[in-house]
Write a protein that holds these residues in place. Structure first.
Motif, PDB file in Angstrom:
ATOM      1  N   LEU A 228       0.839  -1.198   0.000  1.00 10.80           N
ATOM      2  CA  LEU A 228       0.000   0.000   0.000  1.00 10.80           C
ATOM      3  C   LEU A 228       0.873   1.246   0.000  1.00 10.80           C
ATOM      4  O   LEU A 228       1.748   1.408   0.853  1.00 10.80           O
ATOM      5  N   ASP A 229       0.611   2.121  -0.944  1.00 12.21           N
ATOM      6  CA  ASP A 229       1.369   3.360  -1.077  1.00 12.21           C
ATOM      7  C   ASP A 229       0.367   4.484  -1.343  1.00 12.21           C
ATOM      8  O   ASP A 229      -0.254   4.521  -2.414  1.00 12.21           O
ATOM      9  N   PHE A 230       0.181   5.376  -0.377  1.00 13.26           N
ATOM     10  CA  PHE A 230      -0.781   6.462  -0.547  1.00 13.26           C
ATOM     11  C   PHE A 230      -0.448   7.600   0.405  1.00 13.26           C
ATOM     12  O   PHE A 230       0.320   7.439   1.356  1.00 13.26           O
ATOM     13  N   SER A 231      -1.056   8.758   0.132  1.00 10.49           N
ATOM     14  CA  SER A 231      -0.908   9.939   0.986  1.00 10.49           C
ATOM     15  C   SER A 231      -2.284  10.433   1.405  1.00 10.49           C
ATOM     16  O   SER A 231      -3.252  10.342   0.639  1.00 10.49           O
ATOM     17  N   VAL A 232      -2.382  10.946   2.630  1.00 11.14           N
ATOM     18  CA  VAL A 232      -3.588  11.608   3.119  1.00 11.14           C
ATOM     19  C   VAL A 232      -3.193  13.030   3.452  1.00 11.14           C
ATOM     20  O   VAL A 232      -2.389  13.266   4.361  1.00 11.14           O
ATOM     21  N   ARG A 233      -3.728  13.983   2.719  1.00 14.98           N
ATOM     22  CA  ARG A 233      -3.260  15.366   2.800  1.00 14.98           C
ATOM     23  C   ARG A 233      -4.100  16.211   3.760  1.00 14.98           C
ATOM     24  O   ARG A 233      -5.287  15.958   3.959  1.00 14.98           O
ATOM     25  N   PRO A 234      -3.483  17.238   4.335  1.00 14.87           N
ATOM     26  CA  PRO A 234      -4.224  18.161   5.208  1.00 14.87           C
ATOM     27  C   PRO A 234      -5.292  18.917   4.424  1.00 14.87           C
ATOM     28  O   PRO A 234      -5.187  19.106   3.210  1.00 14.87           O
TER      29      PRO A 234
ATOM     30  N   ILE B  21       3.458  10.002   9.991  1.00 17.95           N
ATOM     31  CA  ILE B  21       2.394  10.961  10.278  1.00 17.95           C
ATOM     32  C   ILE B  21       3.084  12.262  10.658  1.00 17.95           C
ATOM     33  O   ILE B  21       3.866  12.296  11.605  1.00 17.95           O
ATOM     34  N   GLY B  22       2.850  13.299   9.891  1.00 11.11           N
ATOM     35  CA  GLY B  22       3.561  14.552  10.122  1.00 11.11           C
ATOM     36  C   GLY B  22       5.045  14.412   9.856  1.00 11.11           C
ATOM     37  O   GLY B  22       5.858  15.087  10.494  1.00 11.11           O
TER      38      GLY B  22
ATOM     39  N   PRO C 210      -5.318  17.512  18.140  1.00 11.98           N
ATOM     40  CA  PRO C 210      -4.302  17.058  17.188  1.00 11.98           C
ATOM     41  C   PRO C 210      -4.502  17.607  15.782  1.00 11.98           C
ATOM     42  O   PRO C 210      -5.611  17.976  15.389  1.00 11.98           O
ATOM     43  N   ALA C 211      -3.413  17.613  15.022  1.00 12.20           N
ATOM     44  CA  ALA C 211      -3.470  18.042  13.630  1.00 12.20           C
ATOM     45  C   ALA C 211      -3.942  16.932  12.711  1.00 12.20           C
ATOM     46  O   ALA C 211      -4.343  17.187  11.579  1.00 12.20           O
ATOM     47  N   THR C 212      -3.898  15.683  13.198  1.00 12.39           N
ATOM     48  CA  THR C 212      -4.268  14.530  12.388  1.00 12.39           C
ATOM     49  C   THR C 212      -5.273  13.669  13.141  1.00 12.39           C
ATOM     50  O   THR C 212      -5.099  13.393  14.331  1.00 12.39           O
ATOM     51  N   LEU C 213      -6.329  13.242  12.443  1.00 10.02           N
ATOM     52  CA  LEU C 213      -7.336  12.350  13.009  1.00 10.02           C
ATOM     53  C   LEU C 213      -7.402  11.072  12.181  1.00 10.02           C
ATOM     54  O   LEU C 213      -7.482  11.132  10.947  1.00 10.02           O
ATOM     55  N   ILE C 214      -7.360   9.923  12.861  1.00  8.83           N
ATOM     56  CA  ILE C 214      -7.518   8.620  12.216  1.00  8.83           C
ATOM     57  C   ILE C 214      -8.672   7.919  12.919  1.00  8.83           C
ATOM     58  O   ILE C 214      -8.566   7.543  14.095  1.00  8.83           O
ATOM     59  N   LEU C 215      -9.789   7.768  12.219  1.00  6.41           N
ATOM     60  CA  LEU C 215     -11.022   7.280  12.836  1.00  6.41           C
ATOM     61  C   LEU C 215     -11.551   6.079  12.065  1.00  6.41           C
ATOM     62  O   LEU C 215     -11.806   6.162  10.859  1.00  6.41           O
ATOM     63  N   ASP C 216     -11.746   4.970  12.768  1.00  4.33           N
ATOM     64  CA  ASP C 216     -12.255   3.745  12.167  1.00  4.33           C
ATOM     65  C   ASP C 216     -13.744   3.620  12.487  1.00  4.33           C
ATOM     66  O   ASP C 216     -14.123   3.433  13.641  1.00  4.33           O
TER      67      ASP C 216
ATOM     68  N   THR D 238      -5.579  16.990   8.975  1.00  2.27           N
ATOM     69  CA  THR D 238      -5.616  15.780   8.163  1.00  2.27           C
ATOM     70  C   THR D 238      -6.631  14.834   8.787  1.00  2.27           C
ATOM     71  O   THR D 238      -6.510  14.467   9.958  1.00  2.27           O
ATOM     72  N   VAL D 239      -7.648  14.448   8.013  1.00  4.41           N
ATOM     73  CA  VAL D 239      -8.732  13.611   8.529  1.00  4.41           C
ATOM     74  C   VAL D 239      -8.825  12.354   7.673  1.00  4.41           C
ATOM     75  O   VAL D 239      -9.113  12.425   6.472  1.00  4.41           O
TER      76      VAL D 239
END
Length: 310
Positions: free
Chosen positions: A20-26, A60-61, A146-152, A179-180
């Motif tokens: 897996l290769d991907f980016s999640v942008r702000p 992350i960041g 936080p500047a980043t949120l990871i929600l399942d 980043t969400v």
């Protein structure tokens, strides 16, 4: 920003996530989609350092999660909302987390209010409903600002008001430049919330694109047709690449794989009256189903059509 570099996870001979290769942008809400067993939760656990990748890495960041000195202030995460000591109150659960990072009481009170839990802050978590537990998990994710949120699956168990609340919250956080990254099985909700999509199937990347572009390219075309001779039109149109299904009544059809001009010509050539001939915008749900049809873990048999099409 979240960045995954060729993330791979194997358990014995089973590969759960592969390259897996991907980016999640702000500044955007990125939806993380895939069928059951696609590897979404495993991927999120690797991003958060809970599972070690077999190969590859993530940041992350710009840094691995484990290297952040105060992770709650950098990354807010919700993977399992019910992983809370049932004997603690909502307030004391959040205060225990706050003490680990020197977060003041005022911030705890703020996120309780943000999540709509102020009135039940003194109640023990064991008495919480699924939706209240989700709200507490989201409050915990927001605790360090936080500047980043990871929600399942953050909307799991929420009532309609709660779903609207989390949708508004996520879009607001993205507007603030955060980043969400959020997973969900609710395609209708992702269509309203997400700006960008990362879609995986059987652990592999299937799409990394905007919602609009994905629906336009993967959703195909569909046309709604209403005619008193639906069965006859079905027989004339059926062929390779063309699907005809019933749609809201015995005289209504949804036809995929061709356009309204072709349908109109066929109907006119055989004197079939048309009461309606309307191109339908592709939905995120249909586009997702089309893309992932070869990646689903469990399959069901569709019921036979009834009425005029039987």
């Amino acid at each position: 920003m979240i960045r995954a570099y060729e993330l791979t996870k194997r358990y014995g001979d089973t590969t759960v996530v592969q390259d897996l290769d991907f980016s999640v942008r702000p500044g955007t809400v990125t939806g993380f989609l895939g069928p059951n067993g696609a590897g979404k939760s495993t991927t999120m656990r690797m991003l958060l350092g809970l599972d070690a990748p077999t190969r590859g890495r993530s940041t992350i960041g710009g840094r691995a999660y484990a290297t952040h000195s105060a992770p709650l202030t950098e990354v807010g995460a919700l993977l399992e909302a019910r992983s809370v000591h049932p004997g603690r109150t909502a307030f004391h659960h959040l205060m225990a987390l706050a003490h680990t990072h020197g977060i003041p009481r005022g911030r705890v009170e703020h996120v309780l209010d943000l999540a709509g839990l102020t009135s039940v802050a003194g109640k023990r978590v064991k008495g919480f409903s699924l939706g209240m537990g989700q709200r507490l998990g989201i409050a915990a994710a927001m605790l360090g600002d936080p500047a980043t949120l990871i929600l399942d699956e953050p909307v799991n168990g929420l009532d309609p008001e709660g779903v609207l609340w989390i949708r508004t919250l996520l879009k607001s956080l993205a507007t603030q430049g955060r980043t969400v990254f959020v997973s969900s099985h609710l395609m209708s909700e992702m269509a309203l919330t997400a700006d960008h999509l990362v879609i995986i199937g059987r652990g592999r990347l299937l799409a990394d694109t905007t919602v609009a572009d994905f629906v336009a390219t993967a959703g195909g075309t569909a046309v709604k047709v209403v005619t008193p001779r639906a069965s006859a039109l079905c027989d004339l149109l059926r062929g390779p690449g063309i699907d005809v299904i019933g749609a809201n009544g015995p005289d209504a059809l949804e036809i995929r794989g061709t356009d309204s001009a072709h349908i109109g010509r066929v109907a006119a050539a055989h004197a079939i009256p048309l009461y309606e001939l309307t191109p339908l915008a592709a939905s995120l749900e249909q586009a997702f189903m089309d893309l992932t049809q070869e990646s689903v873990e469990y399959r069901v048999t569709a019921p036979e059509p009834t009425g005029a099409l039987a």
